[in-house]
Design a protein around this motif. Sequence first.
Motif, short mmCIF file in Angstrom:
data_model
loop_
_atom_site.label_atom_id
_atom_site.label_comp_id
_atom_site.label_asym_id
_atom_site.label_seq_id
_atom_site.Cartn_x
_atom_site.Cartn_y
_atom_site.Cartn_z
N UNK A 101 31.59 -3.38 -63.84
CA UNK A 101 30.93 -4.96 -63.81
C UNK A 101 30.93 -4.86 -62.37
N UNK A 102 29.18 -4.52 -61.67
CA UNK A 102 28.66 -4.24 -60.41
C UNK A 102 28.03 -5.60 -59.97
N UNK A 103 28.49 -6.66 -58.81
CA UNK A 103 27.40 -8.14 -58.48
C UNK A 103 27.17 -8.64 -60.25
N UNK A 104 28.25 -8.54 -61.00
CA UNK A 104 27.38 -9.58 -62.86
C UNK A 104 28.86 -10.42 -62.03
N UNK A 105 28.42 -11.24 -63.44
CA UNK A 105 29.25 -12.50 -63.93
C UNK A 105 29.72 -12.94 -64.74
N UNK A 106 30.78 -13.92 -65.08
CA UNK A 106 30.93 -14.30 -66.32
C UNK A 106 29.87 -15.47 -67.27
#
Length: 293
Positions: free
Chosen positions: A138-143
């Motif tokens: 998960x690259x520069x992604x969020x919850x």
Amino acid sequence: MTDELSDSQLAAHQAERIDLPGRHGTLAALRGGPASAKATVLLVPGYTGSKEDFAPLLDPLTDAGFAPLAIDLPGQYESPGPDSEAAYTPDELGTQVTELVGKLVADGERVLLLGHSYGGLVARAALLSGCQASGLILLDSGPSAITDPDRVAVLDYGTAVLRDKGIDAAWQLREQSLLRNPWYTGLPERLRAFQRERFLRSLPAALITMAEVLRTSEDLVAPLSRELAARAIPCLVACGEHDDAWSVPTQQRMAERLDADFAVLPGCGHSPNTENPSALVATLLPTWNSWLA
């Protein structure tokens, strides 16, 4: 953030431009790699993105023995898609990623799945739908949803313009904002022309839904954590040190909840793949090699 053309979507590479079968038409892709690769790395772009966002990674990953496969999601740039906004949720796009991974696995390939930004939400949905990936990045992604008020305001206003006035007006709005950024004005004209063309070739339905999801996405870290643990799938969360979409602490907490590795990449913001690809590659390769050992 670099403004060198070599570290951009137009970086030179040896990957082949191919079309892959998809339920809404072909998926445009760039594929590299040796004949006998350690694994295929499926690279999934984010909102307003495309396969070219991974151009600087293609040759370094190939040289390291991996087979990079960067795609345009349906509705992005060179991949067609339906006019229905419902087709571009993470669940719908994740199902198509799952189907693609299934075909690759059936051909005897091990697949590592990397999702950037919105592509991370898609990759998460794919894993929750049973995707047969051997690892998740998960690259520069969020919850969950983006909370930065400036970014949320841009998404709100951009969507309203897109609905009321169409894609050309939405690009004009986007370009006006970009022209206030010294980074953008310093880009070579052909790179700015590419970004303009890519945006204008994106489907409004896709842009509208992706923007809505970025504003409203629920937290699915707990079920993802259970899925990864149940199938012993390793995970890495990585982000640029100056990411302004999801904060570094937010992504670090997500990594802890996923029992995942975590890496902060120096000298870049929300897109290490174009802003500091060498640091990203230096993080990915040892991680993947340890996973595949």
